[in-house]
Design a protein around this motif. Structure first.
Motif, short mmCIF file in Angstrom:
data_model
loop_
_atom_site.label_atom_id
_atom_site.label_comp_id
_atom_site.label_asym_id
_atom_site.label_seq_id
_atom_site.Cartn_x
_atom_site.Cartn_y
_atom_site.Cartn_z
N ILE A 285 0.81 -1.22 0.00
CA ILE A 285 0.00 0.00 0.00
C ILE A 285 0.84 1.27 0.00
O ILE A 285 0.49 2.25 -0.64
N GLU B 284 -6.22 -1.68 -1.34
CA GLU B 284 -7.07 -1.23 -0.22
C GLU B 284 -8.18 -2.24 0.06
O GLU B 284 -8.46 -2.56 1.22
N ARG C 87 -10.07 -1.98 3.57
CA ARG C 87 -10.31 -0.53 3.59
C ARG C 87 -11.33 -0.20 2.50
O ARG C 87 -11.02 0.41 1.47
N ASP D 194 -12.01 3.46 1.17
CA ASP D 194 -10.89 3.93 0.34
C ASP D 194 -10.88 3.21 -1.00
O ASP D 194 -10.64 3.83 -2.05
#
Length: 87
Positions: A22, A46, A51, A54
């Motif tokens: 990332i 992500e 996530r 995101d």
């Protein structure tokens, strides 16, 4: 340098090292290239890290920038967004 960061991040992701990937993917996007492929890579990393907000943002941005950026990756981005569901 953005290409190198993107490719390294994607290679790490493909090998399962998402936590390391990332930072490289973010770095590639931070360099301001406005590249759908970079955004797709970041979004998929992500997503792998859970996530979701995101991932939704970056996958949507990739498709908004160029909905046909890749014959393989654009449909994968669309499918990932569908799996994420509505906001």
């Amino acid at each position: 340098f953005a290409d190198v960061a993107d490719m390294l991040g994607w290679a790490l992701h493909r090998s399962g090292a998402n936590a390391g990937a990332i930072s490289y993917a973010r770095q590639a996007n931070a360099l301001g290239a406005h590249n759908s492929g970079y955004l797709f890579h970041l979004g998929m990393i992500e997503l792998s890290l859970g996530r979701n907000a995101d991932a939704r943002r970056d996958l949507s941005a990739a498709l908004a920038l160029n909905p046909h950026f890749s014959p393989l990756d654009a449909p994968a981005a669309t499918a990932a967004l569908h799996r994420l569901g509505p906001r």
